[in-house]
Design a protein around this motif. Sequence first.
Motif, PDB file in Angstrom:
ATOM      1  N   ASP A  70       8.516  -0.559   9.798  1.00 20.18           N
ATOM      2  CA  ASP A  70       9.290   0.658   9.610  1.00 20.18           C
ATOM      3  C   ASP A  70       8.418   1.897   9.887  1.00 20.18           C
ATOM      4  OD1 ASP A  70      11.396   2.343   8.948  1.00 20.18           O
ATOM      5  OD2 ASP A  70      12.017   1.084   7.263  1.00 20.18           O
ATOM      6  N   SER A  71       9.088   3.010  10.150  1.00 19.83           N
ATOM      7  CA  SER A  71       8.367   4.210  10.576  1.00 19.83           C
ATOM      8  C   SER A  71       7.387   4.713   9.524  1.00 19.83           C
ATOM      9  CB  SER A  71       9.366   5.312  10.935  1.00 19.83           C
ATOM     10  OG  SER A  71      10.170   5.637   9.806  1.00 19.83           O
ATOM     11  N   TRP A  72       7.728   4.570   8.230  1.00 17.67           N
ATOM     12  CA  TRP A  72       6.853   5.071   7.175  1.00 17.67           C
ATOM     13  C   TRP A  72       5.624   4.178   6.971  1.00 17.67           C
ATOM     14  CZ3 TRP A  72       6.315   1.275   3.615  1.00 17.67           C
ATOM     15  CH2 TRP A  72       7.374   0.370   3.473  1.00 17.67           C
ATOM     16  N   THR A  91       2.829  16.507   0.283  1.00  9.08           N
ATOM     17  CA  THR A  91       2.810  16.800   1.723  1.00  9.08           C
ATOM     18  C   THR A  91       2.607  15.549   2.566  1.00  9.08           C
ATOM     19  OG1 THR A  91       0.428  17.268   1.632  1.00  9.08           O
ATOM     20  CG2 THR A  91       1.944  19.141   1.361  1.00  9.08           C
ATOM     21  N   LYS A  92       2.206  14.442   1.935  1.00 15.13           N
ATOM     22  CA  LYS A  92       1.966  13.198   2.679  1.00 15.13           C
ATOM     23  C   LYS A  92       3.142  12.227   2.597  1.00 15.13           C
ATOM     24  CE  LYS A  92      -2.940  13.787   1.712  1.00 15.13           C
ATOM     25  NZ  LYS A  92      -4.132  13.279   0.993  1.00 15.13           N
ATOM     26  N   LEU A  93       4.134  12.573   1.803  1.00 16.24           N
ATOM     27  CA  LEU A  93       5.302  11.712   1.683  1.00 16.24           C
ATOM     28  C   LEU A  93       6.201  11.844   2.907  1.00 16.24           C
ATOM     29  CD1 LEU A  93       6.375  12.288  -2.046  1.00 16.24           C
ATOM     30  CD2 LEU A  93       5.317  10.233  -1.083  1.00 16.24           C
ATOM     31  N   GLU A  94       6.770  10.706   3.319  1.00 18.97           N
ATOM     32  CA  GLU A  94       7.747  10.695   4.405  1.00 18.97           C
ATOM     33  C   GLU A  94       9.156  10.417   3.874  1.00 18.97           C
ATOM     34  OE1 GLU A  94       6.325   8.094   7.534  1.00 18.97           O
ATOM     35  OE2 GLU A  94       4.261   8.702   7.096  1.00 18.97           O
ATOM     36  N   VAL A 110      -2.297   6.934  -1.198  1.00 19.69           N
ATOM     37  CA  VAL A 110      -1.143   7.821  -1.324  1.00 19.69           C
ATOM     38  C   VAL A 110       0.030   7.159  -0.613  1.00 19.69           C
ATOM     39  CG1 VAL A 110      -0.152  10.051  -0.691  1.00 19.69           C
ATOM     40  CG2 VAL A 110      -2.523   9.915  -1.467  1.00 19.69           C
ATOM     41  N   PRO A 111       1.148   6.917  -1.290  1.00 15.07           N
ATOM     42  CA  PRO A 111       2.283   6.256  -0.637  1.00 15.07           C
ATOM     43  C   PRO A 111       2.959   7.187   0.359  1.00 15.07           C
ATOM     44  CG  PRO A 111       2.913   6.977  -2.823  1.00 15.07           C
ATOM     45  CD  PRO A 111       1.441   7.259  -2.699  1.00 15.07           C
ATOM     46  N   SER A 112       3.626   6.606   1.320  1.00 20.38           N
ATOM     47  CA  SER A 112       4.464   7.388   2.233  1.00 20.38           C
ATOM     48  C   SER A 112       5.932   7.238   1.878  1.00 20.38           C
ATOM     49  CB  SER A 112       4.225   6.950   3.684  1.00 20.38           C
ATOM     50  OG  SER A 112       4.387   5.556   3.831  1.00 20.38           O
ATOM     51  N   TYR A 113       6.271   6.191   1.089  1.00 25.23           N
ATOM     52  CA  TYR A 113       7.660   5.940   0.663  1.00 25.23           C
ATOM     53  C   TYR A 113       7.656   5.790  -0.856  1.00 25.23           C
ATOM     54  CZ  TYR A 113      12.452   4.130   1.036  1.00 25.23           C
ATOM     55  OH  TYR A 113      13.811   3.963   0.940  1.00 25.23           O
ATOM     56  N   LEU A 114       8.269   6.752  -1.534  1.00 28.74           N
ATOM     57  CA  LEU A 114       8.242   6.768  -2.998  1.00 28.74           C
ATOM     58  C   LEU A 114       9.639   6.910  -3.567  1.00 28.74           C
ATOM     59  CD1 LEU A 114       6.899   7.060  -5.804  1.00 28.74           C
ATOM     60  CD2 LEU A 114       6.499   9.480  -5.276  1.00 28.74           C
ATOM     61  N   TRP A 129       0.811  -1.213   0.000  1.00 27.13           N
ATOM     62  CA  TRP A 129       0.000   0.000   0.000  1.00 27.13           C
ATOM     63  C   TRP A 129       0.854   1.277   0.000  1.00 27.13           C
ATOM     64  CZ3 TRP A 129      -1.866  -4.512   1.848  1.00 27.13           C
ATOM     65  CH2 TRP A 129      -3.215  -4.803   1.687  1.00 27.13           C
ATOM     66  N   LYS A 130       1.877   1.304   0.862  1.00 25.63           N
ATOM     67  CA  LYS A 130       2.532   2.574   1.189  1.00 25.63           C
ATOM     68  C   LYS A 130       3.918   2.750   0.586  1.00 25.63           C
ATOM     69  CE  LYS A 130       0.731   5.187   3.401  1.00 25.63           C
ATOM     70  NZ  LYS A 130      -0.275   6.217   3.053  1.00 25.63           N
ATOM     71  N   GLN A 131       4.477   1.747  -0.057  1.00 25.64           N
ATOM     72  CA  GLN A 131       5.796   1.879  -0.683  1.00 25.64           C
ATOM     73  C   GLN A 131       5.666   1.604  -2.174  1.00 25.64           C
ATOM     74  OE1 GLN A 131       8.835  -1.083   0.243  1.00 25.64           O
ATOM     75  NE2 GLN A 131      10.433   0.479   0.133  1.00 25.64           N
ATOM     76  N   VAL A 132       6.340   2.435  -2.985  1.00 21.38           N
ATOM     77  CA  VAL A 132       6.275   2.224  -4.430  1.00 21.38           C
ATOM     78  C   VAL A 132       7.564   2.705  -5.074  1.00 21.38           C
ATOM     79  CG1 VAL A 132       5.103   4.444  -4.801  1.00 21.38           C
ATOM     80  CG2 VAL A 132       4.967   2.687  -6.556  1.00 21.38           C
ATOM     81  N   THR A 133       8.005   1.972  -6.077  1.00 20.51           N
ATOM     82  CA  THR A 133       9.088   2.401  -6.956  1.00 20.51           C
ATOM     83  C   THR A 133       8.525   2.562  -8.355  1.00 20.51           C
ATOM     84  OG1 THR A 133      10.738   1.210  -5.646  1.00 20.51           O
ATOM     85  CG2 THR A 133      11.368   1.867  -7.869  1.00 20.51           C
TER      86      THR A 133
END
Length: 464
Positions: free
Chosen positions: A107-109, A205-208, A127-131, A27-31
């Motif tokens: 992990d924190s993200w 603004t939502k990315l970590e 919306v990913p947090s790790y991109l 859900w939250k990580q994407v390359t």
Amino acid sequence: MKKLDVPILTFRDQLNEISPSFCVAKWKQVTLHLQTGHTHSCHHPRTHKIPLIELENNPSALHNTNFKKLQRKDMLEGVRPEECDYCWRVEDSGPNAISDRIYKSADSWALSHIPEIKEMPWDHDVVPSYLEVSFSSVCNFKCSYCTPQVSSKWMEEIEKYGPYPTSTRFGDIQWLKHGDAMPIPHKDENPYVDAFWKWWPEIYTKLEHFRITGGEPLLTKDTFKVLDYVIENPNPNLNLSINSNMCPPDGLLDKFIEKIKIICTENKVKQFKIFTSAEAFGRQAEYIRDGLDYNKWISNIRRILDEVPNCTFTVMSTYNLLSIFSFKEFMQDIHRIKMDYGSHQNSHSPIILDVPYLRFPHHQTIFNMHTDMLPYIYDQVTFMYANLQQPDWYGTANRGFYKWEADKFKRIYELVMHMKDEEHVTQNQKDFVKFVDEHDRRRGTNFLETFPEMEKYYKVWKSA
């Protein structure tokens, strides 16, 4: 951000209560590989093509493809997605085996987003947090273990000469064509890059964590567009990272330093980091990474540390067969930078050395080495442990190697320590000779002059 406050095995059990196949990374990580229009979450599964029809009215389909949503549905229902077999193999190896599914979700993200994910519909646009994003394959290097998919210089060479004459046809672009993964030329219009810039204001603004990879990112206008956006729109929660070979044209480096100096001195982001690479010392490093000027690489790192406060480096050093003979001298250069720029008052080291081992191509891996090369690696491990951080009167110090840096490198030595010499020359060793011979022919290099330590092995492997 929330941190894991229970043992990792306990966390695994808590995660499995949601589903034994649940992983936040889906859900939250994407390359995003925008030069080919491919995506994956996390980095272990193979990439898949982003259908342009899904992007027409929804730029978030760069991440939220229908294919990926179905994998999320399976995860919520306890079904193991086939593409995630890397983790299933680890988890099936023993009752206490902890896979990256667990580590990434902790992990924190990722951790703080678990409650919302388990409640949202499986087909929700996330919306990913790790991109991580690669805008282009344009690059001024042709690293020996790279591919035409990642480097435009490699693509030019393969289009001119064809693949290397190894048993694997190294560098062959036919598999890229078959997998619909041919990179879009840097100067051409790219609908995936266009979709990214439509999506960017929504997610920024939502990315970590946001990391730009390549190619060589400093050769793309989109990298500087990101830096300008960050300068105009500070994000104090963002960890911003950029990959660079640290040998761009001087004018681009000047421009880059000008931008990141503003970002770092004015605290536009939470942290800024540069990832760069080298795997050996001097001309041996330059052979591995065709296009590298080793002395310029070192001086450019030092220049940035001189001019940009709060900037740190991570050197990704993919240890391979050609690293073995000069890696200690290379580590000495890294250690000197640690000593020159480390501060007893600063909790962060100015430069980190991360040493994984090369897996592909097979002909260049350390698994082709002869056991009489082991003393080189032992000496390198010993050097690292002899130069660990030592606490000062204040109880802190960061002027040497972190213990985890040494421990990670030590695993490589332990991995090859028990290898046995084969009585026959393996196919990979034959391919290695074919590769360096062709490398010398195409690029005007001289393998035996650059690696005199390899002469006896080269001759044995060539005579097979």
